[in-house]
Enzyme design. Structure first.
Site, PDB file in Angstrom:
ATOM      1  N   GLU A   1      21.581 -13.784  11.214  1.00  0.00           N
ATOM      2  CA  GLU A   1      21.405 -12.784   9.981  1.00  0.00           C
ATOM      3  C   GLU A   1      22.878 -12.873   9.246  1.00  0.00           C
ATOM      4  O   GLU A   1      23.953 -12.620   9.749  1.00  0.00           O
ATOM      5  CB  GLU A   1      21.399 -11.241  10.526  1.00  0.00           C
ATOM      6  CG  GLU A   1      21.603 -10.098   9.404  1.00  0.00           C
ATOM      7  CD  GLU A   1      20.517 -10.505   8.101  1.00  0.00           C
ATOM      8  OE1 GLU A   1      21.139 -10.368   7.053  1.00  0.00           O
ATOM      9  OE2 GLU A   1      19.403 -10.668   8.416  1.00  0.00           O
TER      10      GLU A   1
ATOM     11  N   ILE B   1      16.796  -5.862   4.328  1.00  0.00           N
ATOM     12  CA  ILE B   1      16.842  -4.922   2.751  1.00  0.00           C
ATOM     13  C   ILE B   1      16.312  -3.482   3.261  1.00  0.00           C
ATOM     14  O   ILE B   1      16.527  -2.551   2.806  1.00  0.00           O
ATOM     15  CB  ILE B   1      15.897  -5.620   1.729  1.00  0.00           C
ATOM     16  CG1 ILE B   1      16.653  -7.101   1.228  1.00  0.00           C
ATOM     17  CG2 ILE B   1      15.755  -4.629   0.759  1.00  0.00           C
ATOM     18  CD1 ILE B   1      18.050  -6.565   0.714  1.00  0.00           C
TER      19      ILE B   1
ATOM     20  N   SER C   1       5.644   0.097 -12.805  1.00  0.00           N
ATOM     21  CA  SER C   1       5.283   1.228 -12.060  1.00  0.00           C
ATOM     22  C   SER C   1       4.591   1.013 -10.870  1.00  0.00           C
ATOM     23  O   SER C   1       3.626   1.864 -10.475  1.00  0.00           O
ATOM     24  CB  SER C   1       4.069   1.828 -13.097  1.00  0.00           C
ATOM     25  OG  SER C   1       3.057   1.528 -13.020  1.00  0.00           O
ATOM     26  N   GLY C   2       4.945  -0.039 -10.183  1.00  0.00           N
ATOM     27  CA  GLY C   2       4.610  -0.259  -8.651  1.00  0.00           C
ATOM     28  C   GLY C   2       5.358   0.750  -7.878  1.00  0.00           C
ATOM     29  O   GLY C   2       5.971   1.683  -8.293  1.00  0.00           O
TER      30      GLY C   2
ATOM     31  N   GLU D   1       4.770   0.044 -18.146  1.00  0.00           N
ATOM     32  CA  GLU D   1       3.931  -0.754 -17.209  1.00  0.00           C
ATOM     33  C   GLU D   1       3.287  -1.871 -18.138  1.00  0.00           C
ATOM     34  O   GLU D   1       2.454  -1.117 -19.073  1.00  0.00           O
ATOM     35  CB  GLU D   1       3.006   0.128 -16.405  1.00  0.00           C
ATOM     36  CG  GLU D   1       1.905  -0.465 -15.733  1.00  0.00           C
ATOM     37  CD  GLU D   1       2.490  -1.410 -14.774  1.00  0.00           C
ATOM     38  OE1 GLU D   1       1.940  -2.816 -14.836  1.00  0.00           O
ATOM     39  OE2 GLU D   1       3.331  -1.353 -13.789  1.00  0.00           O
TER      40      GLU D   1
ATOM     41  N   ALA E   1      12.174  -3.276 -12.096  1.00  0.00           N
ATOM     42  CA  ALA E   1      11.303  -3.070 -11.132  1.00  0.00           C
ATOM     43  C   ALA E   1      10.059  -3.875 -11.171  1.00  0.00           C
ATOM     44  O   ALA E   1       9.066  -3.335 -11.148  1.00  0.00           O
ATOM     45  CB  ALA E   1      11.003  -1.661 -10.432  1.00  0.00           C
TER      46      ALA E   1
ATOM     47  N   GLY F   1       8.834  -6.649  -9.447  1.00  0.00           N
ATOM     48  CA  GLY F   1       8.349  -7.555  -8.533  1.00  0.00           C
ATOM     49  C   GLY F   1       9.415  -8.410  -7.746  1.00  0.00           C
ATOM     50  O   GLY F   1      10.708  -7.872  -8.091  1.00  0.00           O
TER      51      GLY F   1
ATOM     52  N   HIS G   1      -6.955  23.647  12.320  1.00  0.00           N
ATOM     53  CA  HIS G   1      -6.727  24.432  11.139  1.00  0.00           C
ATOM     54  C   HIS G   1      -5.562  25.482  11.431  1.00  0.00           C
ATOM     55  O   HIS G   1      -5.447  26.059  12.691  1.00  0.00           O
ATOM     56  CB  HIS G   1      -8.002  25.090  11.181  1.00  0.00           C
ATOM     57  CG  HIS G   1      -7.973  26.378   9.941  1.00  0.00           C
ATOM     58  ND1 HIS G   1      -8.144  26.177   8.655  1.00  0.00           N
ATOM     59  CD2 HIS G   1      -7.897  27.603  10.020  1.00  0.00           C
ATOM     60  CE1 HIS G   1      -8.009  27.156   8.038  1.00  0.00           C
ATOM     61  NE2 HIS G   1      -7.780  28.151   8.807  1.00  0.00           N
TER      62      HIS G   1
END
Length: 466
Positions: free
Chosen positions: A35, A42, A182-183, A204, A269, A271, A445
């Protein structure tokens, strides 16, 4: 430099990589993991976990500003952004440290550095650009993950245009921002910043937000976001950005009409791309398709003895998919009997916005496109006592069944805690449960999960509370 020999080497310590290493050690394989930055990858350090900590803070902020509904009052409610961010980073550090403990517990050798394939069964490790070790193993798993995709001309600069990393550690709270995409990642950040008081615009390119979700769920999500004050632009593209001293003017084409939107910050944002560079794929039989390594059903690449898992190996780009691939891949290597290839139709998707969204299997449209006759069941949260008591009456659970066989083809949810509820339907699909099994199951319930039962009953005209 002498070789260090192992049965299995994992390149990358993210969710897929470290889980693969742990399972290999459990099966008696001498295992190493390489690593370059942080164990946990991430997801633990800059993705799944710290964003959930941020979202939790934003949920609390929302509740504090709406406490009158629950009989409370307070004046001058404020938040300390530095402490919000510090908590998020602390949660990430705690879990990353925990992964290090797991490596020691399972006697997995950890190499701190960058790894690169160096011939058949060999991996070269370097640290700060200098050779650090040469490792050998019959089996090598590539789990190098992915990184955010940059749009040309709109590359993240850490100041005005933010990547997901920048958006997690803001020095100051922007008064306004625009989110491109808008993912799940884009909507989660939009939800966080809106709940913290920022004016948010989402752009989007597809015709609806959360475009991979069922169309009805997407529509309900948009309605909820707009009710919160978000501005949503769909079928829209960003044509350009102009950076100011402390603001950005974005040109957006929506419906054939261009408009300029000036905001404090932009979050990109749009991808991800696989981390295929610098890991020694050149000269091997490994194929790369659109930045992702091509694998077969057992995660084998074209190069004998080399495997790929997780985001590096393609969609869906989810930590739980990577972890499952890691276990499955290692068990196949070790010859564990009864191992099954990944069933991608049974991988749940979760978006931790407000309200939450979760799903598994086919959407209604996909089920119909497949030529099946279907039965659809729906149940709104407004008919669920627990949801009303929690003050969370907005939501819907939708189930899709094969009309002939009773097979649960898909389940789609929006509302409070649906990211927890979805697992019930995932288990049902894994066990090949039919509508008869689900209808005969007793649900406690009062719980929100009762809405799952009612949705199933509704598909067959038997809903009791709506």
């Amino acid at each position: 430099m002498p070789d260090q020999t192992f049965d299995l080497i994992v390149l990358g310590g993210g969710p897929g990589g470290y889980v693969a290493a742990i399972r290999a050690a459990q099966l008696g394989l001498k295992t190493a993991i390489v690593e370059r930055e942080h164990l946990g990858g991430i997801c633990l350090n800059w993705g799944c976990i710290p964003t959930k900590a941020l979202l939790r803070s934003s949920e609390i902020n929302h509740l504090l500003h709406n406490m009158a509904e629950f009989g409370f009052s307070a004046d001058n409610i404020t938040f300390d952004l530095d402490k919000v961010v510090k908590r998020s980073r602390g949660v990430a550090k705690q879990l990353s440290t925990g992964v290090g403990f797991l490596m020691k517990k399972h006697k997995i050798t950890v190499f701190d550095g960058e790894g690169k394939l160096a011939g058949a069964g060999r991996l070269a490790v370097s640290k700060d650009g200098k050779p650090a070790a040469t490792l050998a193993a019959k089996h090598i798993i590539l789990a190098t993950g992915a990184r955010a995709r940059n749009l040309p001309g709109m590359e993240a600069d850490g100041k005005l245009i933010w990547s997901y990393k920048d958006a997690m550690v803001p020095a100051t709270m922007p008064k306004s921002l625009l989110v491109i995409g808008s993912g799940a990642i884009g909507i989660e950040f939009a939800s966080f910043y809106r709940n913290m008081g920022a004016e948010v615009t989402v752009v989007e390119v597809m015709d609806r937000v959360l475009p991979v979700e069922d169309a009805e769920i997407s529509a309900l999500a948009r309605k909820a976001f707009e009710k919160q004050g978000m501005k949503i632009l769909t079928s829209a593209t960003v044509k350009g950005v102009k950076k100011g001293t402390d603001s950005v003017t974005v040109t957006v084409d929506a419906g054939g009409k261009a408009q300029e939107i000036t905001v404090d910050r932009v979050i990109s944002a749009v991808g991800i791309v696989g981390n295929v560079e610098g890991i020694g794929l050149e000269g091997t039989k490994i194929k790369v398709d659109r930045t992702h390594v091509v694998i077969d059903e057992w995660c084998r690449t074209g190069e004998p003895g080399v495997y790929a898992i997780g985001d590096l190996a393609g969609p869906p780009w989810l930590a739980h998919k990577a972890m499952h691939e890691g276990v499955m891949c290692v068990e196949k290597i070790a010859g564990v009997p009864g191992v099954h290839p990944m069933n991608f139709a049974n991988i749940p998707g979760c978006t931790y916005c407000r309200p939450q969204v979760a799903s598994v299997g086919m959407t209604e449209a996909k089920a119909i496109e497949s030529g099946r006759a279907v039965k659809i069941g729906k149940f709104p949260f407004i008919g669920n006592g627990k949801a009303i008591a929690l003050g969370e009456p907005e939501g819907l659970i939708k189930t899709v069944f094969d009309a002939k066989t009773g097979e649960l083809l898909g389940a789609h949810m929006i509302g409070a805690e649906v990211t927890e509820l979805i697992q019930g339907y995932v288990i049902a699909r894994t066990l090949e449960t039919t509508e008869a099994d689900l209808m005969a199951t007793v649900f406690a319930h009062p719980t929100i999960s009762e809405a799952m039962h009612e949705s199933v009953l509704d598909a067959y005209g038997r809903a009791l509370h709506f």
